[in-house]
Scaffold this motif. Structure first.
Motif, PDB file in Angstrom:
ATOM      1  N   PRO A   3       0.803  -1.229   0.000  1.00 16.54           N
ATOM      2  CA  PRO A   3       0.000   0.000   0.000  1.00 16.54           C
ATOM      3  C   PRO A   3       0.841   1.286   0.000  1.00 16.54           C
ATOM      4  O   PRO A   3       0.463   2.255  -0.661  1.00 16.54           O
ATOM      5  N   ASP A   4       1.976   1.286   0.705  1.00 18.85           N
ATOM      6  CA  ASP A   4       2.788   2.511   0.732  1.00 18.85           C
ATOM      7  C   ASP A   4       3.452   2.774  -0.619  1.00 18.85           C
ATOM      8  O   ASP A   4       3.578   3.917  -1.042  1.00 18.85           O
ATOM      9  N   ILE A   5       3.831   1.724  -1.331  1.00 21.96           N
ATOM     10  CA  ILE A   5       4.412   1.903  -2.664  1.00 21.96           C
ATOM     11  C   ILE A   5       3.317   2.362  -3.634  1.00 21.96           C
ATOM     12  O   ILE A   5       3.528   3.276  -4.434  1.00 21.96           O
ATOM     13  N   ARG A   6       2.146   1.750  -3.534  1.00 27.49           N
ATOM     14  CA  ARG A   6       1.018   2.155  -4.390  1.00 27.49           C
ATOM     15  C   ARG A   6       0.679   3.628  -4.149  1.00 27.49           C
ATOM     16  O   ARG A   6       0.453   4.388  -5.087  1.00 27.49           O
ATOM     17  N   ALA A   7       0.678   4.044  -2.881  1.00 27.14           N
ATOM     18  CA  ALA A   7       0.385   5.447  -2.546  1.00 27.14           C
ATOM     19  C   ALA A   7       1.459   6.377  -3.120  1.00 27.14           C
ATOM     20  O   ALA A   7       1.146   7.463  -3.621  1.00 27.14           O
ATOM     21  N   LYS A   8       2.712   5.951  -3.054  1.00 26.15           N
ATOM     22  CA  LYS A   8       3.809   6.765  -3.608  1.00 26.15           C
ATOM     23  C   LYS A   8       3.614   6.958  -5.110  1.00 26.15           C
ATOM     24  O   LYS A   8       3.667   8.079  -5.612  1.00 26.15           O
ATOM     25  N   PHE A   9       3.373   5.875  -5.835  1.00 25.72           N
ATOM     26  CA  PHE A   9       3.157   5.974  -7.271  1.00 25.72           C
ATOM     27  C   PHE A   9       1.925   6.828  -7.577  1.00 25.72           C
ATOM     28  O   PHE A   9       1.929   7.619  -8.511  1.00 25.72           O
ATOM     29  N   SER A  10       0.872   6.668  -6.800  1.00 27.24           N
ATOM     30  CA  SER A  10      -0.373   7.408  -7.034  1.00 27.24           C
ATOM     31  C   SER A  10      -0.221   8.905  -6.827  1.00 27.24           C
ATOM     32  O   SER A  10      -1.038   9.681  -7.314  1.00 27.24           O
ATOM     33  N   SER A  11       0.826   9.314  -6.130  1.00 25.54           N
ATOM     34  CA  SER A  11       1.042  10.737  -5.888  1.00 25.54           C
ATOM     35  C   SER A  11       1.644  11.451  -7.107  1.00 25.54           C
ATOM     36  O   SER A  11       1.734  12.668  -7.120  1.00 25.54           O
ATOM     37  N   TYR A  12       2.033  10.683  -8.121  1.00 27.52           N
ATOM     38  CA  TYR A  12       2.657  11.240  -9.315  1.00 27.52           C
ATOM     39  C   TYR A  12       1.627  11.445 -10.431  1.00 27.52           C
ATOM     40  O   TYR A  12       0.586  10.800 -10.443  1.00 27.52           O
ATOM     41  N   PRO A  13       1.949  12.282 -11.427  1.00 27.08           N
ATOM     42  CA  PRO A  13       1.079  12.402 -12.603  1.00 27.08           C
ATOM     43  C   PRO A  13       0.942  11.043 -13.297  1.00 27.08           C
ATOM     44  O   PRO A  13       1.832  10.186 -13.207  1.00 27.08           O
ATOM     45  N   LEU A  14      -0.145  10.870 -14.000  1.00 26.83           N
ATOM     46  CA  LEU A  14      -0.472   9.583 -14.608  1.00 26.83           C
ATOM     47  C   LEU A  14       0.636   9.055 -15.527  1.00 26.83           C
ATOM     48  O   LEU A  14       0.979   7.870 -15.473  1.00 26.83           O
ATOM     49  N   ALA A  15       1.206   9.902 -16.362  1.00 26.96           N
ATOM     50  CA  ALA A  15       2.265   9.445 -17.277  1.00 26.96           C
ATOM     51  C   ALA A  15       3.480   8.941 -16.506  1.00 26.96           C
ATOM     52  O   ALA A  15       4.094   7.932 -16.884  1.00 26.96           O
ATOM     53  N   ALA A  16       3.829   9.603 -15.417  1.00 19.91           N
ATOM     54  CA  ALA A  16       4.951   9.157 -14.582  1.00 19.91           C
ATOM     55  C   ALA A  16       4.607   7.843 -13.888  1.00 19.91           C
ATOM     56  O   ALA A  16       5.453   6.945 -13.808  1.00 19.91           O
ATOM     57  N   GLN A  17       3.387   7.732 -13.387  1.00 23.04           N
ATOM     58  CA  GLN A  17       2.954   6.475 -12.750  1.00 23.04           C
ATOM     59  C   GLN A  17       3.125   5.309 -13.710  1.00 23.04           C
ATOM     60  O   GLN A  17       3.678   4.267 -13.335  1.00 23.04           O
ATOM     61  N   LYS A  18       2.650   5.479 -14.933  1.00 21.05           N
ATOM     62  CA  LYS A  18       2.723   4.400 -15.915  1.00 21.05           C
ATOM     63  C   LYS A  18       4.165   4.012 -16.210  1.00 21.05           C
ATOM     64  O   LYS A  18       4.492   2.828 -16.283  1.00 21.05           O
ATOM     65  N   GLN A  19       5.026   5.003 -16.371  1.00 19.54           N
ATOM     66  CA  GLN A  19       6.433   4.719 -16.677  1.00 19.54           C
ATOM     67  C   GLN A  19       7.114   4.020 -15.506  1.00 19.54           C
ATOM     68  O   GLN A  19       7.854   3.057 -15.685  1.00 19.54           O
ATOM     69  N   LEU A  20       6.861   4.487 -14.291  1.00 21.61           N
ATOM     70  CA  LEU A  20       7.441   3.860 -13.103  1.00 21.61           C
ATOM     71  C   LEU A  20       6.950   2.426 -12.955  1.00 21.61           C
ATOM     72  O   LEU A  20       7.728   1.524 -12.610  1.00 21.61           O
ATOM     73  N   GLU A  21       5.665   2.197 -13.210  1.00 21.12           N
ATOM     74  CA  GLU A  21       5.122   0.845 -13.116  1.00 21.12           C
ATOM     75  C   GLU A  21       5.733  -0.072 -14.164  1.00 21.12           C
ATOM     76  O   GLU A  21       5.977  -1.251 -13.903  1.00 21.12           O
ATOM     77  N   GLU A  22       6.021   0.454 -15.354  1.00 26.29           N
ATOM     78  CA  GLU A  22       6.679  -0.350 -16.388  1.00 26.29           C
ATOM     79  C   GLU A  22       8.094  -0.733 -15.957  1.00 26.29           C
ATOM     80  O   GLU A  22       8.519  -1.875 -16.146  1.00 26.29           O
ATOM     81  N   VAL A  23       8.827   0.207 -15.399  1.00 30.44           N
ATOM     82  CA  VAL A  23      10.181  -0.094 -14.931  1.00 30.44           C
ATOM     83  C   VAL A  23      10.110  -1.107 -13.785  1.00 30.44           C
ATOM     84  O   VAL A  23      10.901  -2.046 -13.732  1.00 30.44           O
ATOM     85  N   ARG A  24       9.144  -0.944 -12.891  1.00 29.14           N
ATOM     86  CA  ARG A  24       8.953  -1.905 -11.798  1.00 29.14           C
ATOM     87  C   ARG A  24       8.726  -3.307 -12.353  1.00 29.14           C
ATOM     88  O   ARG A  24       9.350  -4.271 -11.911  1.00 29.14           O
ATOM     89  N   ARG A  25       7.828  -3.425 -13.327  1.00 27.98           N
ATOM     90  CA  ARG A  25       7.548  -4.736 -13.932  1.00 27.98           C
ATOM     91  C   ARG A  25       8.817  -5.333 -14.550  1.00 27.98           C
ATOM     92  O   ARG A  25       9.057  -6.539 -14.448  1.00 27.98           O
ATOM     93  N   LEU A  26       9.616  -4.488 -15.188  1.00 23.68           N
ATOM     94  CA  LEU A  26      10.845  -4.965 -15.811  1.00 23.68           C
ATOM     95  C   LEU A  26      11.840  -5.454 -14.758  1.00 23.68           C
ATOM     96  O   LEU A  26      12.477  -6.496 -14.940  1.00 23.68           O
ATOM     97  N   ILE A  27      11.978  -4.726 -13.658  1.00 22.35           N
ATOM     98  CA  ILE A  27      12.870  -5.157 -12.572  1.00 22.35           C
ATOM     99  C   ILE A  27      12.435  -6.525 -12.050  1.00 22.35           C
ATOM    100  O   ILE A  27      13.258  -7.438 -11.897  1.00 22.35           O
ATOM    101  N   LEU A  28      11.154  -6.682 -11.786  1.00 22.32           N
ATOM    102  CA  LEU A  28      10.646  -7.959 -11.266  1.00 22.32           C
ATOM    103  C   LEU A  28      10.838  -9.081 -12.285  1.00 22.32           C
ATOM    104  O   LEU A  28      11.198 -10.210 -11.909  1.00 22.32           O
ATOM    105  N   ALA A  29      10.637  -8.791 -13.564  1.00 20.81           N
ATOM    106  CA  ALA A  29      10.828  -9.797 -14.609  1.00 20.81           C
ATOM    107  C   ALA A  29      12.287 -10.221 -14.715  1.00 20.81           C
ATOM    108  O   ALA A  29      12.589 -11.421 -14.841  1.00 20.81           O
TER     109      ALA A  29
END
Length: 134
Positions: A3-29
């Motif tokens: 929840p704290d990571i989700r809240a951090k991402f949610s505090s950013y503009p939508l385009a930044a959220q999407k890019q950060l989430e893509e990088v996150r997915r890549l790190i996990l992959a």
């Protein structure tokens, strides 16, 4: 995602959220593909941080002073960014010896960024090799 990571991402503009989430997915992959074990996801220095055993921390963030980019941070006392700059001179912009700068419009589905993340996540087994074994 906690929840704290989700809240951090949610505090950013939508385009930044999407890019950060893509990088996150890549790190996990990358961690999964290389059987690097559990990925610790936390916040350090106000940034979302990723770490696996035997790796070097990767942090990601967006800042209002640079609204069109996100940054992927690496430990500045490693030679990681120096190595990235040597092998990927044209592919990225860099911030000193600590970050890859990614435009919000950049593709992050693999390629050079994936390779850089892999080198960071395997850092302690590669750090003694010239150019981290590349």
């Amino acid at each position: 995602m906690t929840p704290d990571i989700r809240a951090k991402f949610s505090s950013y503009p939508l385009a930044a959220q999407k890019q950060l989430e893509e990088v996150r997915r890549l790190i996990l992959a990358v961690a999964e593909e290389n059987a690097l074990g559990a990925v610790e996801e936390s916040q350090k220095w106000g940034q979302v941080s990723y770490l696996v055993k035997g790796g070097s921390s990767i942090r990601i963030d967006w800042k209002p002073k640079d609204p069109d980019v996100i940054k992927v941070y690496f430990h500045c006392q490693t030679s990681l960014v120096e190595t990235f700059r040597e092998i990927y001179r044209q592919e990225f912009d860099y911030e000193g010896n600590r970050a890859i700068v990614l435009p919000l419009t950049a593709e992050v589905n693999g390629g050079p960024l994936k390779h850089c993340l892999q080198l960071a996540l395997k850092y302690h087994s590669l750090k003694h090799l010239s150019l981290r074994g590349v």
